[in-house]
Design a protein around this motif. Sequence first.
Motif, PDB file in Angstrom:
ATOM      1  N   ALA A  36      76.698 -41.186 100.993  1.00  0.00           N
ATOM      2  CA  ALA A  36      78.126 -41.512 100.923  1.00  0.00           C
ATOM      3  C   ALA A  36      78.544 -41.957  99.530  1.00  0.00           C
ATOM      4  CB  ALA A  36      78.459 -42.607 101.941  1.00  0.00           C
ATOM      5  N   GLY A  37      77.587 -41.961  98.607  1.00  0.00           N
ATOM      6  CA  GLY A  37      77.918 -42.326  97.230  1.00  0.00           C
ATOM      7  C   GLY A  37      77.765 -43.801  96.900  1.00  0.00           C
ATOM      8  N   HIS A  38      77.198 -44.589  97.829  1.00  0.00           N
ATOM      9  CA  HIS A  38      77.033 -46.020  97.583  1.00  0.00           C
ATOM     10  C   HIS A  38      75.787 -46.283  96.734  1.00  0.00           C
ATOM     11  CE1 HIS A  38      80.267 -46.728 100.330  1.00  0.00           C
ATOM     12  NE2 HIS A  38      79.600 -46.260 101.388  1.00  0.00           N
ATOM     13  N   ARG A  39      75.827 -47.339  95.938  1.00  0.00           N
ATOM     14  CA  ARG A  39      74.723 -47.712  95.046  1.00  0.00           C
ATOM     15  C   ARG A  39      73.482 -48.071  95.860  1.00  0.00           C
ATOM     16  NH1 ARG A  39      79.455 -49.746  92.979  1.00  0.00           N
ATOM     17  NH2 ARG A  39      79.867 -49.404  90.748  1.00  0.00           N
ATOM     18  N   ARG A  40      72.320 -47.601  95.379  1.00  0.00           N
ATOM     19  CA  ARG A  40      71.042 -47.945  95.987  1.00  0.00           C
ATOM     20  C   ARG A  40      70.077 -48.375  94.869  1.00  0.00           C
ATOM     21  NH1 ARG A  40      71.366 -48.952 101.170  1.00  0.00           N
ATOM     22  NH2 ARG A  40      69.090 -48.666 101.281  1.00  0.00           N
ATOM     23  N   TYR A  41      69.490 -49.559  95.030  1.00  0.00           N
ATOM     24  CA  TYR A  41      68.619 -50.140  94.005  1.00  0.00           C
ATOM     25  C   TYR A  41      67.153 -50.087  94.452  1.00  0.00           C
ATOM     26  CZ  TYR A  41      72.955 -52.124  92.114  1.00  0.00           C
ATOM     27  OH  TYR A  41      74.226 -52.292  91.586  1.00  0.00           O
ATOM     28  N   ASP A  42      66.269 -49.617  93.535  1.00  0.00           N
ATOM     29  CA  ASP A  42      64.846 -49.578  93.884  1.00  0.00           C
ATOM     30  C   ASP A  42      64.132 -50.789  93.258  1.00  0.00           C
ATOM     31  OD1 ASP A  42      64.475 -49.028  91.194  1.00  0.00           O
ATOM     32  OD2 ASP A  42      64.032 -46.896  91.501  1.00  0.00           O
ATOM     33  N   ASP A  43      62.820 -50.847  93.392  1.00  0.00           N
ATOM     34  CA  ASP A  43      62.061 -52.002  92.921  1.00  0.00           C
ATOM     35  C   ASP A  43      62.161 -52.183  91.404  1.00  0.00           C
ATOM     36  OD1 ASP A  43      61.316 -52.611  95.479  1.00  0.00           O
ATOM     37  OD2 ASP A  43      59.324 -51.692  95.347  1.00  0.00           O
ATOM     38  N   ALA A  44      62.192 -51.087  90.683  1.00  0.00           N
ATOM     39  CA  ALA A  44      62.316 -51.182  89.227  1.00  0.00           C
ATOM     40  C   ALA A  44      63.656 -51.803  88.846  1.00  0.00           C
ATOM     41  CB  ALA A  44      62.163 -49.805  88.585  1.00  0.00           C
ATOM     42  N   ASP A  45      64.711 -51.454  89.599  1.00  0.00           N
ATOM     43  CA  ASP A  45      66.029 -52.048  89.352  1.00  0.00           C
ATOM     44  C   ASP A  45      65.991 -53.555  89.611  1.00  0.00           C
ATOM     45  OD1 ASP A  45      67.063 -49.508  88.838  1.00  0.00           O
ATOM     46  OD2 ASP A  45      67.608 -49.198  90.950  1.00  0.00           O
ATOM     47  N   LEU A  46      65.292 -53.946  90.662  1.00  0.00           N
ATOM     48  CA  LEU A  46      65.185 -55.371  90.974  1.00  0.00           C
ATOM     49  C   LEU A  46      64.416 -56.113  89.883  1.00  0.00           C
ATOM     50  CD1 LEU A  46      64.473 -55.335  94.821  1.00  0.00           C
ATOM     51  CD2 LEU A  46      66.659 -55.643  93.639  1.00  0.00           C
ATOM     52  N   ASP A  47      63.374 -55.479  89.331  1.00  0.00           N
ATOM     53  CA  ASP A  47      62.632 -56.099  88.237  1.00  0.00           C
ATOM     54  C   ASP A  47      63.540 -56.316  87.029  1.00  0.00           C
ATOM     55  OD1 ASP A  47      60.304 -56.170  89.696  1.00  0.00           O
ATOM     56  OD2 ASP A  47      59.466 -54.336  88.818  1.00  0.00           O
ATOM     57  N   ARG A  48      64.365 -55.310  86.733  1.00  0.00           N
ATOM     58  CA  ARG A  48      65.278 -55.439  85.592  1.00  0.00           C
ATOM     59  C   ARG A  48      66.306 -56.534  85.860  1.00  0.00           C
ATOM     60  NH1 ARG A  48      66.910 -52.349  81.081  1.00  0.00           N
ATOM     61  NH2 ARG A  48      69.102 -52.649  80.519  1.00  0.00           N
ATOM     62  N   LEU A  49      66.791 -56.611  87.091  1.00  0.00           N
ATOM     63  CA  LEU A  49      67.762 -57.654  87.429  1.00  0.00           C
ATOM     64  C   LEU A  49      67.134 -59.040  87.277  1.00  0.00           C
ATOM     65  CD1 LEU A  49      70.490 -58.591  88.449  1.00  0.00           C
ATOM     66  CD2 LEU A  49      69.687 -58.181  90.799  1.00  0.00           C
ATOM     67  N   GLN A  50      65.864 -59.155  87.655  1.00  0.00           N
ATOM     68  CA  GLN A  50      65.186 -60.444  87.485  1.00  0.00           C
ATOM     69  C   GLN A  50      65.139 -60.836  86.012  1.00  0.00           C
ATOM     70  OE1 GLN A  50      60.865 -60.635  88.006  1.00  0.00           O
ATOM     71  NE2 GLN A  50      61.153 -62.430  89.333  1.00  0.00           N
ATOM     72  N   GLN A  51      64.840 -59.853  85.136  1.00  0.00           N
ATOM     73  CA  GLN A  51      64.821 -60.139  83.707  1.00  0.00           C
ATOM     74  C   GLN A  51      66.201 -60.550  83.209  1.00  0.00           C
ATOM     75  OE1 GLN A  51      62.089 -60.240  81.913  1.00  0.00           O
ATOM     76  NE2 GLN A  51      60.801 -59.577  83.607  1.00  0.00           N
ATOM     77  N   ILE A  52      67.211 -59.867  83.701  1.00  0.00           N
ATOM     78  CA  ILE A  52      68.588 -60.214  83.316  1.00  0.00           C
ATOM     79  C   ILE A  52      68.897 -61.653  83.716  1.00  0.00           C
ATOM     80  CG2 ILE A  52      71.038 -59.732  83.752  1.00  0.00           C
ATOM     81  CD1 ILE A  52      70.194 -56.765  84.167  1.00  0.00           C
ATOM     82  N   ARG A  53      68.537 -62.000  84.940  1.00  0.00           N
ATOM     83  CA  ARG A  53      68.819 -63.350  85.440  1.00  0.00           C
ATOM     84  C   ARG A  53      68.081 -64.412  84.614  1.00  0.00           C
ATOM     85  NH1 ARG A  53      72.278 -65.437  87.963  1.00  0.00           N
ATOM     86  NH2 ARG A  53      71.129 -66.480  89.623  1.00  0.00           N
ATOM     87  N   PHE A  54      66.847 -64.111  84.235  1.00  0.00           N
ATOM     88  CA  PHE A  54      66.101 -65.045  83.398  1.00  0.00           C
ATOM     89  C   PHE A  54      66.847 -65.320  82.100  1.00  0.00           C
ATOM     90  CE2 PHE A  54      61.763 -64.192  85.434  1.00  0.00           C
ATOM     91  CZ  PHE A  54      61.643 -65.495  85.905  1.00  0.00           C
ATOM     92  N   TYR A  55      67.197 -64.236  81.410  1.00  0.00           N
ATOM     93  CA  TYR A  55      67.852 -64.401  80.118  1.00  0.00           C
ATOM     94  C   TYR A  55      69.228 -65.048  80.253  1.00  0.00           C
ATOM     95  CZ  TYR A  55      64.249 -61.733  77.660  1.00  0.00           C
ATOM     96  OH  TYR A  55      63.058 -61.324  77.106  1.00  0.00           O
ATOM     97  N   ARG A  56      69.942 -64.738  81.311  1.00  0.00           N
ATOM     98  CA  ARG A  56      71.258 -65.353  81.515  1.00  0.00           C
ATOM     99  C   ARG A  56      71.110 -66.854  81.758  1.00  0.00           C
ATOM    100  NH1 ARG A  56      75.472 -64.320  79.722  1.00  0.00           N
ATOM    101  NH2 ARG A  56      76.839 -64.584  81.525  1.00  0.00           N
TER     102      ARG A  56
END
Length: 253
Positions: A36-56
């Motif tokens: 349906a075109g909705h965003r889907r995040y895999d484990d690599a995306d979650l790892d990157r988000l964790q890094q983003i959260r750390f730096y933020r």
Amino acid sequence: MSHSVGQVAGFAGVTVRTLHHYDAIGLLSPSGRSAAGHRRYDDADLDRLQQIRFYRELGFPLDEVAVLLDDPGADPQEHLRRQHTLLITRIGELERMAAAVERAMEARRMGINLTPEEKFEVFGGKDPEVYAEESARRWGGTHTHEQAQARAATYTKDDWQRMKKEIDTWGTAYGALMDAGEAPDSAAAMDLAEAHRAHLTRWFFDCHPKIHQGLAEMYVSDENFRAFYDSIHEGLAEHLRAAIDANARRLAA
């Protein structure tokens, strides 16, 4: 396994709007889309988000976070090492801030809640919080320290002024005694040492001779206390320690 934007928002403690924004600026674009075109995040995306959260959390702006994460020369281990170093630095800063707050709290508990102008008026350049801090470090949690806190918490500015006047009178007398060449074990010196003990008992805590001897050691070993007593008369800290020891022996006889 992939996750919806709502699930990822719940995992990471961010809003869906934040994830949409990260996608819009290219900081974190989901690896897939549903039928349906909705965003889907895999484990690599979650790892990157964790890094983003750390730096933020460490205060980095989003554009700098993007540069750090997209650095071709950096590997995941390097990110962890960098974040560990930054966190240790931040912990040190927070510990220093916490210590400053604790000193302010201690001053309040000790009743030393005067304004800077009042402190200068009453104590001149000798900030009483310096001595309260060292006393707390050495005797915090003891009955002696708690007794001093309880008494000092009731004192008004007038009380501190009366105490300061008493200290000044004692200091003048002790300086004159030293100028006269009196030995620490002379009757006059021991009498002033006893007056010093009585002052502590009257204003702060029951200062038994053994406690007084322990304090006398601190007057010599601690730079703040030594500076205070030596500002009254050069060498007074050492002379007073010897007089306090002599007086304790006299009282024990």
